[in-house]
Design an enzyme around this catalytic site. Structure first.
Site, mmCIF file in Angstrom:
data_model
loop_
_atom_site.group_PDB
_atom_site.id
_atom_site.type_symbol
_atom_site.label_atom_id
_atom_site.label_comp_id
_atom_site.label_asym_id
_atom_site.label_seq_id
_atom_site.Cartn_x
_atom_site.Cartn_y
_atom_site.Cartn_z
ATOM 1 N N SER A 143 109.202 88.470 84.349
ATOM 2 C CA SER A 143 109.821 87.979 85.585
ATOM 3 C C SER A 143 111.299 87.720 85.296
ATOM 4 O O SER A 143 111.693 87.573 84.125
ATOM 5 C CB SER A 143 109.140 86.662 85.970
ATOM 6 O OG SER A 143 109.838 86.008 87.002
ATOM 7 N N TYR A 156 106.138 77.990 84.092
ATOM 8 C CA TYR A 156 106.137 79.438 84.386
ATOM 9 C C TYR A 156 107.205 80.104 83.519
ATOM 10 O O TYR A 156 106.955 81.149 82.909
ATOM 11 C CB TYR A 156 106.389 79.653 85.881
ATOM 12 C CG TYR A 156 106.288 81.100 86.321
ATOM 13 C CD1 TYR A 156 105.087 81.802 86.242
ATOM 14 C CD2 TYR A 156 107.394 81.762 86.855
ATOM 15 C CE1 TYR A 156 104.992 83.124 86.661
ATOM 16 C CE2 TYR A 156 107.311 83.081 87.280
ATOM 17 C CZ TYR A 156 106.107 83.761 87.184
ATOM 18 O OH TYR A 156 106.023 85.076 87.599
HETATM 19 P P1 NDP Z 1 99.247 88.132 93.174
HETATM 20 O O1 NDP Z 1 98.845 86.689 93.261
HETATM 21 O O2 NDP Z 1 99.456 88.906 94.441
HETATM 22 O O3 NDP Z 1 98.201 88.934 92.255
HETATM 23 C C1 NDP Z 1 97.825 88.414 91.010
HETATM 24 C C2 NDP Z 1 96.755 89.289 90.405
HETATM 25 O O4 NDP Z 1 96.366 88.717 89.161
HETATM 26 C C3 NDP Z 1 95.522 89.393 91.281
HETATM 27 O O5 NDP Z 1 95.022 90.701 91.249
HETATM 28 C C4 NDP Z 1 94.539 88.442 90.599
HETATM 29 O O6 NDP Z 1 93.210 88.912 90.778
HETATM 30 C C5 NDP Z 1 94.964 88.605 89.139
HETATM 31 N N1 NDP Z 1 94.512 87.478 88.328
HETATM 32 C C6 NDP Z 1 94.828 86.167 88.434
HETATM 33 N N2 NDP Z 1 94.122 85.437 87.567
HETATM 34 C C7 NDP Z 1 93.338 86.322 86.875
HETATM 35 C C8 NDP Z 1 92.362 86.190 85.867
HETATM 36 N N3 NDP Z 1 92.047 84.998 85.344
HETATM 37 N N4 NDP Z 1 91.740 87.295 85.413
HETATM 38 C C9 NDP Z 1 92.025 88.515 85.932
HETATM 39 N N5 NDP Z 1 92.936 88.698 86.896
HETATM 40 C C10 NDP Z 1 93.574 87.614 87.364
HETATM 41 O O7 NDP Z 1 100.565 88.133 92.271
HETATM 42 P P2 NDP Z 1 101.720 89.225 92.010
HETATM 43 O O8 NDP Z 1 101.260 90.577 92.307
HETATM 44 O O9 NDP Z 1 102.931 88.702 92.629
HETATM 45 O O10 NDP Z 1 101.887 89.020 90.443
HETATM 46 C C11 NDP Z 1 101.660 90.039 89.491
HETATM 47 C C12 NDP Z 1 102.526 89.767 88.267
HETATM 48 O O11 NDP Z 1 103.905 89.816 88.652
HETATM 49 C C13 NDP Z 1 102.318 88.393 87.629
HETATM 50 O O12 NDP Z 1 102.361 88.523 86.225
HETATM 51 C C14 NDP Z 1 103.511 87.594 88.134
HETATM 52 O O13 NDP Z 1 103.839 86.538 87.263
HETATM 53 C C15 NDP Z 1 104.568 88.674 88.166
HETATM 54 N N6 NDP Z 1 105.716 88.383 89.024
HETATM 55 C C16 NDP Z 1 105.542 88.149 90.379
HETATM 56 C C17 NDP Z 1 106.633 87.833 91.159
HETATM 57 C C18 NDP Z 1 106.522 87.524 92.618
HETATM 58 O O14 NDP Z 1 107.487 87.008 93.212
HETATM 59 N N7 NDP Z 1 105.414 87.816 93.284
HETATM 60 C C19 NDP Z 1 107.988 87.778 90.584
HETATM 61 C C20 NDP Z 1 108.051 88.081 89.175
HETATM 62 C C21 NDP Z 1 106.949 88.362 88.447
HETATM 63 P P3 NDP Z 1 91.900 88.004 90.999
HETATM 64 O O15 NDP Z 1 92.325 86.765 91.713
HETATM 65 O O16 NDP Z 1 91.020 88.907 91.807
HETATM 66 O O17 NDP Z 1 91.368 87.771 89.627
#
Ligand code: NDP
Length: 249
Positions: A143, A156
């Site tokens: 990030s 974070y």
């Molecule tokens: P979302 O919340 O939209 O998606 C997160 C994903 O992670 C979901 O598919 C969720 O699936 C999965 N996840 C969460 N916990 C677990 C777990 N214990 N085991 C397996 N899967 C898990 O978030 P984003 O798409 O925004 O985030 C994706 C990445 O991008 C992250 O690493 C985030 O830190 C990073 N990021 C996001 C930003 C933003 O502004 N959105 C900015 C910068 C970085 P499920 O709940 O089905 O398990």
């Protein structure tokens, strides 16, 4: 037009939503066979149906990334199904932000488990296969918060700085074996990520920040990942920092 990832096999964690779902679709559009992992089977299935509608091949593996045995199962099932592994996108992540003094320390443990241990388990489990193949590519989703610190998102920050440091250490160790490592650092992206924030003040702050700009869409980050993994084998894109145009921080 030729598909740039034809014959390649990619694993995407956190592929039930947001950036992970968009990345799975983008890589499948380029011809990769994709293994998609997350906890919510129904959401994974929706993503799988989209990929199949595009003519792609997809394996769904319900996985809690914080459970090392489940992560090992994800890697083993992918190899068993597709015969090899070329790309791992360590994308699963959560952001339960808030002031350090107000924190519920359970939120810290959850974040470290997903954002740090999730990346470590998947990387550790996939490396023997990549080393044996003498090729492969690991993409870690960090990030902007892995490069710049802000008050109110300290834990974070800690996890994403950890991802950046780990990615660079990994790169130094595995590039001599022809394995590529890319760290991707998005700014604000329009996804579900804020929904886990338990502190109402922190939630409002994050939502206000998002509304003050035009955030990236998940597809914008997916395109950056697709670019990195589609380069010729001699090219290792080490780092991609991608902000919304109007995000100055
Ligand atoms: P979302 O919340 O939209 O998606 C997160 C994903 O992670 C979901 O598919 C969720 O699936 C999965 N996840 C969460 N916990 C677990 C777990 N214990 N085991 C397996 N899967 C898990 O978030 P984003 O798409 O925004 O985030 C994706 C990445 O991008 C992250 O690493 C985030 O830190 C990073 N990021 C996001 C930003 C933003 O502004 N959105 C900015 C910068 C970085 P499920 O709940 O089905 O398990």
């Amino acid at each position: 037009m030729t598909q740039k990832l034809a014959g390649k096999v990619a694993i995407i964690t956190g592929a039930s939503a947001g950036i992970g779902a968009a990345t799975a679709i983008a890589l499948a559009e380029e011809g990769a066979y994709v293994a998609i992992a997350a906890r919510r089977a129904d959401k994974l299935n929706e993503v799988a149906q989209k990929i199949e509608a595009l003519g792609g091949k997809v394996l769904q593996v319900v996985t809690d990334i914080t459970d090392e045995a489940q992560v090992q199962n994800l890697i083993a099932k992918t190899k068993e199904t597709f015969g090899r592994i070329d790309i791992l996108v360590n994308n699963a992540g959560i952001a339960i932000v808030g002031q350090i003094a107000n924190a519920n320390t359970d939120d810290w443990r959850k974040m470290i488990d997903v954002n740090i241990f999730g990346v470590l388990y998947a990387t550790h489990a996939v490396l023997p296969t990549l080393l044996e193949q003498k090729s492969g590519h690991i993409v870690n989703i960090s990030s902007v918060a892995g490069r710049t610190v802000r008050a109110g998102i300290g834990l974070y920050n800690l996890t994403k700085w950890g991802v950046n440091a780990f990615s660079e250490a990994l790169r130094l160790e595995v590039t001599p074996q022809n394995i590529r490592v890319t760290v991707v650092e998005p700014g604000m992206v329009n996804t579900e990520i804020d929904q886990h924030i338990s502190d109402p003040v922190a939630y409002e702050k994050s939502q206000a920040l998002r509304k003050s700009i035009t955030p990236l869409e998940a597809e914008d980050v997916a395109n950056a990942i697709a670019y990195a993994v589609s380069q010729p084998e001699r090219v290792d894109v080490n780092e991609i920092l991608i902000r919304p145009t109007t995000q100055y921080w």
